[in-house]
Design a protein around this motif. Structure first.
Motif, mmCIF file in Angstrom:
data_model
loop_
_atom_site.group_PDB
_atom_site.id
_atom_site.type_symbol
_atom_site.label_atom_id
_atom_site.label_comp_id
_atom_site.label_asym_id
_atom_site.label_seq_id
_atom_site.Cartn_x
_atom_site.Cartn_y
_atom_site.Cartn_z
ATOM 1 N N UNK A 105 -1.977 6.721 -8.197
ATOM 2 C CA UNK A 105 -2.905 6.040 -7.294
ATOM 3 C C UNK A 105 -2.250 4.828 -6.660
ATOM 4 N N UNK A 106 -3.063 3.963 -6.095
ATOM 5 C CA UNK A 106 -2.485 2.795 -5.431
ATOM 6 C C UNK A 106 -3.463 1.632 -5.457
ATOM 7 N N UNK A 107 -2.898 0.425 -5.415
ATOM 8 C CA UNK A 107 -3.713 -0.777 -5.286
ATOM 9 C C UNK A 107 -3.774 -1.129 -3.806
ATOM 10 N N UNK A 108 -4.916 -1.615 -3.380
ATOM 11 C CA UNK A 108 -5.101 -2.010 -1.987
ATOM 12 C C UNK A 108 -4.128 -3.144 -1.651
ATOM 13 N N UNK A 109 -3.591 -3.145 -0.431
ATOM 14 C CA UNK A 109 -2.633 -4.207 -0.086
ATOM 15 C C UNK A 109 -3.210 -5.612 -0.263
ATOM 16 N N UNK A 110 -4.517 -5.764 -0.047
ATOM 17 C CA UNK A 110 -5.124 -7.086 -0.262
ATOM 18 C C UNK A 110 -5.083 -7.473 -1.733
ATOM 19 N N UNK A 111 -5.246 -6.488 -2.616
ATOM 20 C CA UNK A 111 -5.134 -6.748 -4.052
ATOM 21 C C UNK A 111 -3.713 -7.199 -4.378
ATOM 22 N N UNK A 333 -7.532 7.340 3.316
ATOM 23 C CA UNK A 333 -6.468 7.609 2.342
ATOM 24 C C UNK A 333 -5.083 7.617 2.974
ATOM 25 N N UNK A 334 -5.038 8.050 4.240
ATOM 26 C CA UNK A 334 -3.727 8.120 4.893
ATOM 27 C C UNK A 334 -3.144 6.728 5.051
ATOM 28 N N UNK A 335 -4.012 5.718 5.059
ATOM 29 C CA UNK A 335 -3.567 4.325 5.054
ATOM 30 C C UNK A 335 -3.312 3.848 3.623
ATOM 31 N N UNK A 336 -4.275 4.112 2.744
ATOM 32 C CA UNK A 336 -4.213 3.565 1.381
ATOM 33 C C UNK A 336 -3.009 4.092 0.608
ATOM 34 N N UNK A 337 -2.673 5.379 0.860
ATOM 35 C CA UNK A 337 -1.590 5.981 0.077
ATOM 36 C C UNK A 337 -0.220 5.418 0.447
ATOM 37 N N UNK A 338 -0.180 4.566 1.464
ATOM 38 C CA UNK A 338 1.114 3.967 1.826
ATOM 39 C C UNK A 338 1.473 2.783 0.933
ATOM 40 N N UNK A 339 0.534 2.385 0.048
ATOM 41 C CA UNK A 339 0.810 1.171 -0.724
ATOM 42 C C UNK A 339 1.004 1.459 -2.204
#
Lengths: 339, 773
Positions: A105-111, A333-339
């Motif tokens: 999974x991934x953490x949000x860039x703001x996190x 997700x296409x954005x979130x999965x980049x982080x």
């Protein structure tokens, strides 16, 4: 008889060496070394051997037995090795295949940015405070030296709620909570979600993230503020930055500043990112207004401090080169999965 | 706010400072300059030219021969006023007129060498009707029009500076920074003495501290001279007529908004400044009619409101071509009152923007003095009638501050020589005297005293910004070394995020708003939610009381281009009540195009990872939950959340399982209570057990029974499998478990084990369960 023994030994050894299967080796063992085998047959005929030759024949007999046994053991071992090697080879795996199960999974860039900056501040002795998203008008404005009908309220278009409260327009109200709860001298930051009643487009959001910082001590000066900001920004950008303070108006500080950093893209010579000015506006800051200290229960004659606000959303966009602010709360997700 | 570079240079007495440098100087020392744009660059090329002859052409064009002062040229002109003898503005070929490039061109068979231009084409008025007509000799530049630069200053950075809403105030800064000699445009000696011809009655001085007015007669109303139109146009102000243009010019110069009334349209000889009557209306200059209430201040004559004070004038008493006598108002209004009226009426004007910033009451008469000189220029023959009408409360006592220099140095973290401090403050027109050792007595000028400068800290800024903050050496603060107080809650949330992401979940951030449609989908009403009174858009009028609508939207959107995925969010639910409660929640979802069972158990595993020993127990389903796939999550006896599949109604294709946890409760239960037990030294024994039960009997219930009858040596129950089908009857299932038995002090013997097992089987049979071999 000697001849017979030598020949038997030679034949047996050759047979073991050329055996293709463990079964062939076993057949030789039975034929030569077995209880009814050839060596046994020879030894049974020892009685017919003249006594003076018995010693020699006996010796030869033992030698032949030992050497054949060793050959058989060696050959069997070789078969075992081969068998193991074959088994292991059959267990070949393609380790370039992806693992089964879920993708990481991934953490949000703001996190990510929040944690990084929180860690930086904690290392500098700051306490991390939270404040509510629904605030009183008093904490959001009045306690920050922005009385009702002050035009500064226009600078922050506000979402008002049916119960007379509001969605905080900045994280600055947490200053008020910090002054009321933390012992002096104090160092605090307050990261969090803030709201402005603004139309949304690629560079404007009604919901974004800020970080408020405050330090109150016996003697805090503009020179300290500049030093601290340089240290902080070097920590954030992981390189030395050149900063510039210029006057900026925020009712809760006096004097108030806008802090610019020399453009990290062009190094100050001018480029589209800094609109050819060589400087990028980064954060508002200033010495805490005596009225704000007083409203926070702190005697401005004894204490002074500085405060600053850092736009976390903006920092995330700078860090990752995100050009559309709406992505951050778009849940794609296409954005979130980049982080 | 736009500033004319030329005008600032004139007022500041400054030369040898180009516009870009002036912009930078203002940015670093005073207010944020957002840009410097050239204005009217073509005036370096455009020249006066006399029309020598005009010949008609096909269509409405005419061929004109013009005297440019440096030879005759031919131009094609379509303007109806192009006639022999007039002097107009000639734009030579090769001149850039805004985005247009004027070149020699063939028009209808005639070679046109450049063009004659209208006021609109030159950018100095909005007149498109014909070419400009001017008084100048051929070859001369256009009078009053020369290239300029417009310096745009960010309004926000002027919020606290009423004085900077006019050129003179900004020129004062520039003069102080660049060493110029500030010019005073107003001559207050021009204010007439004697009895005024109009009376002013202010009802409440708190709302209107001062109202000054002059009466003029023999007024001629017409277009302003070009220089005046050009200046207003360059600042984005619309030229209207000579009288109104003067009021706007003075506002742009001195920051004092003014208003001119047609005296003939005012009833009675008295101007009243009073709160509006409830429901009183005012037809304003912008063509709108506003309905007012007593929170709005009006200017009224004997018959009613003639202007909304400080915001906009009335149509009825406005200046027209027929006006011959005017009352010129120059007043001061209470900032908060104007702001309230302006925001209630949703009407922001150049006047209201200035009054909101707390203008200086001392400025009203100065502005009138300036207007006298300008009106005489633009309306020849105009005469003052009577003396100054001036109603005001007593002027406020000047603010006097004591500035200890040592304290100033400590605040700045830099030493500034006393002479320098004094010079800086005096350049900004503070009065400074020395009282005792190292202390200055500073009198604040009236235009900085309305709100801006009230305490000595404000002077720190004046000195700091003028010496330039870049001259201060950064110094490390000396602070106590103490470990900071730890924010447990934040640390916990971060740990949860990390753990959930590690299980393959992607973190989302959703908005705090929820639409009525979304809440309905989740069985909620608007009344359950805290409402936003001024939502930005329909659908964002309420605050979320659950993370689920947002997560549901994410699922639906992402399902359009992904087959399976995992999402989670940590955010606050906002619950209304006497006290607003903000509850942190973690909502995680797994979406897949399968039967959905595995997803639910994956989420249960996630819950067990976060909360070891947590349990899921059956509960009543809510509107958005699959009625047969829902459970409450309990930990240490408390309900901490729910585990369920979203109702298939909400998910078109595929299935979505959701775990929703109240992180505040989870955090409160998190305290570590486990204690070490010595590792057992004697071997354990295991045996398997299959229990036949009704298809919907709960495994948890059966486990509880096993525990109940298993005796004190039962160490562990491990679920093995569930089985249905023949030879079991329809509606039955068999659950198999492996039980571990052990004693702490010895190895259990065969007979002991048999005893335990017999007792257990007996207990289970007594409870109604069948056992399978």
């Amino acid at each position: 008889m000697t001849e017979q023994l030598r020949e038997l030994e030679a034949r047996a050894l050759a047979g073991v060496a050329s055996a293709a299967t463990p079964e062939e080796v076993e057949a030789i063992r039975v034929d030569v070394l077995g209880r009814k085998g050839r060596l046994a047959a020879i030894s049974r005929e020892m009685g017919k051997v003249p006594p003076e030759e018995r010693g020699l024949i006996g010796k030869l007999l033992n030698q032949a037995k030992t050497s054949i046994e060793a050959a058989i053991a060696g050959r069997e071992d070789a078969f075992e090795q081969e068998k193991l090697a074959r088994r292991l080879d059959a267990e070949w795996l393609d380790l370039t295949l992806p693992p089964p199960g879920v993708r990481p999974g991934s953490l949000h860039p703001l996190t990510r940015i929040q944690r990084e900056i929180e860690d930086l501040f904690v290392s500098l002795g700051f306490t991390v405070l939270d404040g509510p998203e629904v605030e009183s008008e008093y904490n959001n404005f009045d306690a920050l030296n922005i009385p009702p009908d002050h035009p500064a309220r226009d600078m922050q278009d506000t979402f008002w709620l049916e119960n007379g409260m509001l969605l905080r327009t900045h994280t600055s109200p947490v200053q008020v909570r910090g002054m009321q709860t933390l012992p002096l001298p104090l160092r605090m930051i307050a990261p969090g979600r803030v709201f402005r009643n603004e139309e949304v487009d690629a560079s404007h959001e009604h919901t974004f993230y800020q970080l408020e910082g405050m330090m109150v001590d016996r003697e805090v000066s503009v020179a300290h503020l500049i030093y601290f900001m340089k240290t902080l920004l070097a920590g954030i950008f992981k390189r030395d930055v050149t900063v510039r303070l210029r006057p900026g108006y925020f009712p809760f500080v006096e004097p108030g500043f806008e802090l610019d950093i020399q453009c990290l893209i062009c190094g100050g010579s001018g480029c589209p990112v800094c609109k050819q000015s060589g400087w990028v506006e980064l954060l508002p800051c200033g010495l805490v207004h005596p009225n704000v200290l007083r409203l926070g229960g702190i005697d401005p004659g004894e204490w002074s401090g500085f405060a600053f606000g850092l736009g976390l959303t903006r920092l995330v966009m700078m860090r990752y080169g995100i050009d559309d602010i709406r992505q951050l709360q778009g849940g794609d997700l296409r954005f979130l999965r980049q982080f | 706010m736009k500033f004319s570079y030329n005008w600032l240079c004139e007022l500041a007495g400054v030369r040898a400072l180009d516009a870009a440098a002036m912009g930078r100087l203002i940015t670093v020392h005073t207010a944020e300059c957002e840009g410097v744009e050239p204005w009217g660059a073509h005036f370096a090329e455009v020249r006066a030219a006399r029309v020598v002859s005009v010949e008609p052409m096909a269509g409405h064009h005419r061929k004109a021969v013009i005297d440019t002062g440096s030879g005759t040229r031919t131009v094609v002109c379509g303007a109806p006023n192009c006639r022999e003898g007039i002097v107009s503005a000639w734009v030579p070929p090769g001149t850039a007129l805004g985005s247009r490039h004027i070149e020699t061109a063939d028009v209808g068979g005639v070679t046109s060498e450049g063009m004659l231009a209208s006021g609109a084409e030159l950018g100095i008025s909005r007149d498109h009707a014909g070419i400009v007509e001017i008084e100048a000799a051929p070859g001369e530049p256009i009078p009053g029009c020369r290239p300029d630069s417009i310096i745009e200053i960010d309004n926000k950075s002027l919020t606290h500076r009423p004085d900077l809403w006019g050129h003179h105030g900004m020129a004062r800064e520039v003069a102080a920074l660049a060493g110029g000699q500030l010019q005073e445009p107003a001559d207050t000696g021009r204010i007439p003495s004697g009895a005024p011809l109009v009376r002013v009655r202010i009802e409440d001085y708190a709302l209107c501290p001062r109202y000054s007015a002059l009466v003029f007669e023999n007024v001629t109303v017409g277009p302003s001279p070009l220089w005046l139109q050009a200046r207003l146009e360059s600042l984005g102000l619309n030229p209207i007529n000579n009288i109104v243009d003067v009021t706007n010019y003075v506002m742009a110069e001195l920051a004092q908004p003014m208003h001119a009334f047609d005296a003939a349209k005012l009833a009675g000889g008295t101007i009243f400044v009073r709160p509006a009557r409830d429901g009183e209306t005012c037809a304003a200059l912008n063509g709108e009619t506003y309905t007012l209430n007593p929170s709005n201040l009006v200017i009224a004559d004997g018959s009613g409101a003639v202007a909304i004070a400080g915001v906009i004038g009335g149509m009825e008493s406005s200046i027209t071509g027929a006006t011959t006598r005017i009352v010129l108002e120059s007043a001061n209004f209470h900032a908060a009152g104007i702001r309230k009226t302006s925001s209630r009426l949703k009407l922001r004007t150049d006047a209201s923007m200035r009054f909101e910033k707390s203008q200086d009451p001392a400025n009203t008469v100065r502005a009138l003095a300036r207007a006298i000189a300008l009106l005489e220029q633009v309306s020849p023959g105009i005469r003052l009638a009577g003396g100054l009408a001036d109603d005001a409360r007593p002027a406020a006592e000047p603010i006097v501050l004591e500035l200890p220099l040592e304290w100033l140095g400590r605040k700045l973290g830099a030493t500034v020589e006393p002479e320098r401090v004094r010079a800086i403050l005096e350049a900004l027109r503070f009065e400074v005297s020395s009282i005792g050792e190292g202390v200055l007595r500073v009198t604040v000028p009236s235009w900085r005293a309305t709100k801006d400068i009230t305490i000595k800290d404000d002077l720190v800024e004046e000195v700091g910004r003028m010496i330039g903050y870049s001259s201060i050496t950064p110094t490390p603060p000396r602070v106590a070394t103490a470990p900071p107080r730890v924010n447990e809650r934040r640390g916990f949330h971060h740990a949860v995020r990390q753990a959930v992401a590690a299980q393959g979940f992607n973190e989302v951030y959703n908005y705090s708003f929820v639409s009525e449609q979304e809440m309905a989908r989740f069985g909620r009403n608007p009344g359950d939610h805290l409402a936003v009174t001024n939502p930005i858009a329909a659908g964002q009028g309420h605050l979320r009381i659950s993370l689920l609508p947002g997560l549901h939207r994410n699922i639906v959107e992402n399902a359009k281009h992904a087959v399976s995925f995992r999402l989670f969010e940590i955010g606050y639910e906002i619950h209304k009540g006497a006290e607003v409660r903000e509850t942190p929640h973690m909502a995680a979802a797994i979406y897949a195009k399968d039967s959905g069972e595995q997803s639910l158990f994956e989420l249960k595993r996630l819950a067990l990872g976060l909360m070891p020993g947590s349990e899921t127990s059956p509960c009543e389903a809510r509107a958005h939950e699959h009625p047969a796939r829902v459970a409450e999550v309990r930990w240490k006896g408390s309900v901490v959340g729910r585990l369920f599949e979203l109702h298939p109604r909400l998910v078109e294709a595929g299935r979505a399982a959701v775990l929703d946890l109240d992180l505040a409760v989870v955090e409160s239960l998190r305290e570590e209570t486990r204690k070490y037990k010595p590792v057992r030294r004697f071997p354990a024994s295991e045996f398997d057990l299959s229990v036949v039960a009704d298809a919907r009997d709960l495994s948890a219930t059966i486990e509880a029974r096993i525990r109940e009858h298993g005796g004190s040596h039962l160490e562990n129950i491990e679920f093995l499998r569930v089985f249905t089908g023949p030879p079991l009857p329809e509606g039955c299932k068999s659950l198999s478990y492996r039980l571990t038995m052990a004693a702490s002090g010895h190895t259990l013997s065969g007979p002991e084990l048999t005893g335990i097992r017999e007792k257990l089987l007996e207990g289970l049979r007594a409870a109604g369960y069948e056992l399978r071999a």
